[in-house]
Scaffold this active site. Structure first.
Site, short mmCIF file in Angstrom:
data_model
loop_
_atom_site.label_atom_id
_atom_site.label_comp_id
_atom_site.label_asym_id
_atom_site.label_seq_id
_atom_site.Cartn_x
_atom_site.Cartn_y
_atom_site.Cartn_z
N GLU A 197 0.95 -1.41 0.17
CA GLU A 197 -0.03 0.25 0.32
C GLU A 197 0.49 1.65 -0.21
O GLU A 197 0.68 2.17 0.88
CB GLU A 197 -0.86 0.64 0.92
CG GLU A 197 -1.93 -0.97 1.67
CD GLU A 197 -3.42 -1.36 2.42
OE1 GLU A 197 -3.13 -0.49 3.14
OE2 GLU A 197 -3.87 -1.55 1.51
N GLU A 386 -5.28 -8.50 -1.20
CA GLU A 386 -6.25 -7.79 -0.05
C GLU A 386 -7.32 -8.09 -0.24
O GLU A 386 -7.68 -6.83 -1.26
CB GLU A 386 -5.64 -6.80 0.71
CG GLU A 386 -4.17 -7.30 1.66
CD GLU A 386 -4.00 -6.07 2.64
OE1 GLU A 386 -4.81 -5.80 3.29
OE2 GLU A 386 -2.87 -6.13 3.15
C1 BG6 Z 1 -4.26 -2.96 4.62
C2 BG6 Z 1 -3.00 -3.38 5.21
O1 BG6 Z 1 -4.24 -1.85 4.94
O2 BG6 Z 1 -5.37 -3.83 5.31
C3 BG6 Z 1 -3.45 -4.46 6.48
O3 BG6 Z 1 -2.14 -4.18 4.24
C4 BG6 Z 1 -4.38 -4.78 7.11
O4 BG6 Z 1 -2.31 -5.11 6.56
C5 BG6 Z 1 -5.78 -4.48 6.34
O5 BG6 Z 1 -4.22 -5.30 8.25
C6 BG6 Z 1 -6.96 -4.39 7.36
O6 BG6 Z 1 -6.92 -2.48 7.21
P1 BG6 Z 1 -7.16 -2.84 9.65
O7 BG6 Z 1 -7.44 -1.85 10.01
O8 BG6 Z 1 -9.19 -3.84 9.17
O9 BG6 Z 1 -6.03 -4.61 9.76
#
Ligand code: BG6
Length: 488
Positions: A197, A386
Site C-alpha cells: 500500500e 487483500e
Molecule cells: C491494509 C493493510 O491496509 O488493510 C493490512 O495492508 C491491514 O496490513 C488491512 O491489516 C486491514 O486493515 P485493518 O485495519 O482492519 O487491519
C-alpha cells in the site's frame, strides 16, 4: 464463471500482524513494536521517552517530539509483539491453508528479522532460516509464496536515527536487504511485491487533520525514495532470477463523485490521480504522470530527484499490478454531512452502501470498476492481494463459528472479479486478507477478525492461540475446489 484454470486462489497476512516473536532469535524492533492497541473509537499510539526522560505517546500517524526516542513502556499493551505467534505455529497454519486448497499464500518478510537495525553487513542467520523453513513448508504443500518486502515495518533503528524514508540513505539499506531476500530464497519464491500500500503515505495526510506544506514535502519525498528503492529492487530481483515476477502493491479504493456537480466530477478525477494513479504510474510506466507537477505545486513541494533516479524508475517497472480492495469512498466539493473513514482514508458517506461495524463501506461493484479501470490503464496482469471483512465472531458452545456475514461479503466480490475477467481483465490471483485472524493494522485489535481460521486470542493478549475452522473455511474450500464456480 471465468477464472483461468491456474488462477492463484489463497490468502494473505503480514509478518508484523501474524508472526509475533518480536524479539526472538535476534529480531530487532520495528515501528509496530512501539505501537499500542486501540479500538474503533480510540487510536493506536506510538510510545516514546522524551529528551528529559519522560514517557509519552502520540497518535499512530503523529510525530514524536524532537529529541525523543521510541520506547516500549510499561502499562501498555503492544499487540504486535506476540501477534498470533505465526512464528511458532507456521506449520499448523500452512496445513490448514493447504486443507482449504490454497494455491498461494501472501506474507511479508520482516526486514528487522533479517537486519535487526538495518545497518548490519550480514543478515541474521536465524531470520533467514525461519523464512526458508516457512517457504519450504508452503512449497511442500503445493502453495506458492507471494512475498511482500516491506509491510509498514522499517527497522526502528532506521526510523529513529536516519528518519526512515525521508533519508536517501535508506534506499541503499533496503537494497542490501532485498538482495539478501532474492538471493537466499531463490527458487523458493517467484512472486514478490515491493511496498505494501505504497500510496498510503499520501492518504495518511488526510488522517493528520491539517497537514502543512512541510508534511506534503516530506511525504512526497518519502514516496520518491520508495519508488527508487522499489525500482532498484525490481532490477535486482530480475537479475538474480529472471523468472521472478515482481509487483507493486497499491491501496485500491474506488473513488466516486458524491454528486453530478462538474466540480465534484473534477475533484474525483483529481482524487484518482493523487491517491491511486500517482504511485501506479511511476511503478508501472516508469515515470511521473503529467498531473504530478500540479500536485507538487499545490503544496510548494520541491523534490530531490536525480537523473539517475529517473533512469532507475524507467528500468525498474513492475511485472504486475497488485492491490488491496476493501471499499469505495465519495469525493465532494460540497459540505460533507457525514464523514466516513476506512483503510487509512476519509470521505463522505454513500447512502447506497452498507457499512461494517468499523465503518468500512461494502462495495463489490467498486471492485469490478477498479479492476477494469486499472487494467485499461496499464495492461499488465493484476492480482487482488487483500480483500475481506473485519467483523466480530462468536464462538458457539460446541466451538463452531457461524460467520455467514463474511461469506456474504466475499460472494459478490468474487462475482465482481469474474465479471471483470469476462470483460477482458487479465486477473491472475486473489488472496483474501487475514485468511487467519491477525492483529488489525488500523486499530491493533484482535476482535476485528478477517479469518477463515479463528485464533483464540483477545485484545489484551489473553488466549491459548488455538486455531479452529469457521464456517467460511469450508465455504472457501469449495470456492477454490470449483475454481470460483461454487459460491453458494
Ligand atoms: C491494509 C493493510 O491496509 O488493510 C493490512 O495492508 C491491514 O496490513 C488491512 O491489516 C486491514 O486493515 P485493518 O485495519 O482492519 O487491519
Amino acid at each position: 464463471m471465468s477464472f483461468p484454470k491456474d488462477f492463484l486462489w489463497g490468502g494473505a497476512v503480514a509478518a508484523n500482524q501474524w508472526e509475533g516473536a518480536w524479539d526472538v532469535d535476534g529480531r530487532g524492533p520495528a515501528k509496530t513494536d512501539v505501537t499500542t492497541g486501540g479500538t474503533v473509537n480510540t487510536p493506536r499510539y506510538i510510545t516514546y521517552i522524551d529528551k528529559d526522560g519522560n514517557p509519552g505517546k502520540v497518535m499512530q500517524f503523529g510525530k514524536i517530539p524532537e529529541g525523543a526516542k521510541f520506547a516500549v513502556l510499561e502499562d501498555y499493551h503492544y499487540p504486535n509483539h506476540n501477534a498470533v505467534d505465526g512464528y511458532h505455529h507456521y506449520k499448523e497454519d500452512v496445513a490448514l491453508m493447504a486443507e482449504m486448497g490454497f494455491k498461494q499464500f501472501r506474507t511479508s518478510i520482516s526486514w528487522s528479522r533479517l537486519y535487526p537495525t538495518g545497518l548490519e553487513k550480514e543478515p541474521n542467520k536465524e531470520g533467514v532460516e525461519f523464512y526458508r523453513n516457512l517457504f519450504t513448508e508452503l512449497k511442500t504443500h503445493g502453495i506458492e509464496p507471494l512475498v511482500t518486502l516491506w509491510h509498514f515495518d522499517t527497522p526502528l533503528y532506521i526510523e529513529q536515527n536516519l528518519g526512515d524514508w525521508k533519508n536517501r540513505d535508506t534506499i541503499e539499506l533496503f537494497v542490501r536487504y532485498v538482495t539478501t531476500c532474492f538471493t537466499e530464497f531463490k527458487g523458493l519464491v517467484h512472486n514478490w511485491l515491493t511496498f505494501n500500500e505504497i500510496n498510503n503515505t499520501i492518504q495518511f495526510l488526510d488522517m493528520m487533520g491539517n497537514p502543512s506544506d512541510k508534511d506534503f514535502q516530506d511525504s512526497y519525498q518519502h514516496l520518491h525514495y520508495q519508488f527508487v528503492a522499489s525500482a532498484k529492487a525490481v532490477q535486482i530481483g530480475h537479475a538474480i532470477d529472471p523468472t521472478n515476477r515482481i509487483g507493486c502493491m497499491i491501496c485500491g479504493i474506488t473513488w466516486y463523485p458524491a454528486t453530478c456537480d462538474p466540480n465534484d466530477i473534477l475533484a474525483n478525477r483529481h482524487a484518482w490521480e493523487r491517491n491511486i494513479f500517482y504511485c501506479g504510474d511511476v511503478q508501472c510506466k516508469g515515470e511521473y504522470g503529467t498531473y504530478a507537477k500540479r500536485l507538487w505545486k499545490e503544496h510548494n513541494v520541491n523534490l530531490d530527484i536525480t537523473e539517475e533516479d529517473l533512469a532507475d524508475l524507467k528500468r525498474g517497472t513492475v511485472d504486475m499490478y497488485t492491490f488491496s480492495y476493501y471499499m469505495s469512498q465519495l469525493v465532494t466539493t460540497h459540505e460533507v454531512k457525514e464523514k466516513v473513514g476506512g483503510n487509512f482514508s476519509a470521505g463522505a458517506k454513500n447512502e447506497y452502501l452498507q457499512y461494517s461495524d468499523w465503518g468500512w463501506a461494502t462495495d463489490a461493484t467498486g471492485l469490478q470498476y477498479y479492476l477494469e479501470t486499472i487494467y485499461d490503464r496499464y495492461q499488465i496482469p493484476l492480482m487482488v492481494v487483500e480483500n475481506g471483512l473485519g467483523a466480530f465472531d462468536t464462538v458457539e458452545a460446541d466451538g463452531s463459528i457461524h460467520d455467514d456475514y463474511r461469506i456474504d461479503y466475499y460472494r459478490p466480490h468474487i462475482q465482481a472479479m469474474s465479471n471483470a475477467i469476462d470483460n477482458g481483465v487479465d486477473l491472475i490471483g486473489y488472496t483474501t486478507w487475514g485468511c487467519i485472524d491477525v492483529v488489525s493494522a488500523g486499530t491493533g485489535e484482535m476482535r476485528k477478525r478477517y479469518g477463515f481460521i479463528y485464533v483464540d486470542m483477545d485484545d489484551e493478549g489473553n488466549g491459548t492461540m488455538a486455531r479452529s475452522r469457521k464456517d467460511s473455511f469450508f465455504w472457501y474450500k469449495k470456492v477454490i475446489e470449483s475454481n470460483g464456480t461454487h459460491l453458494d
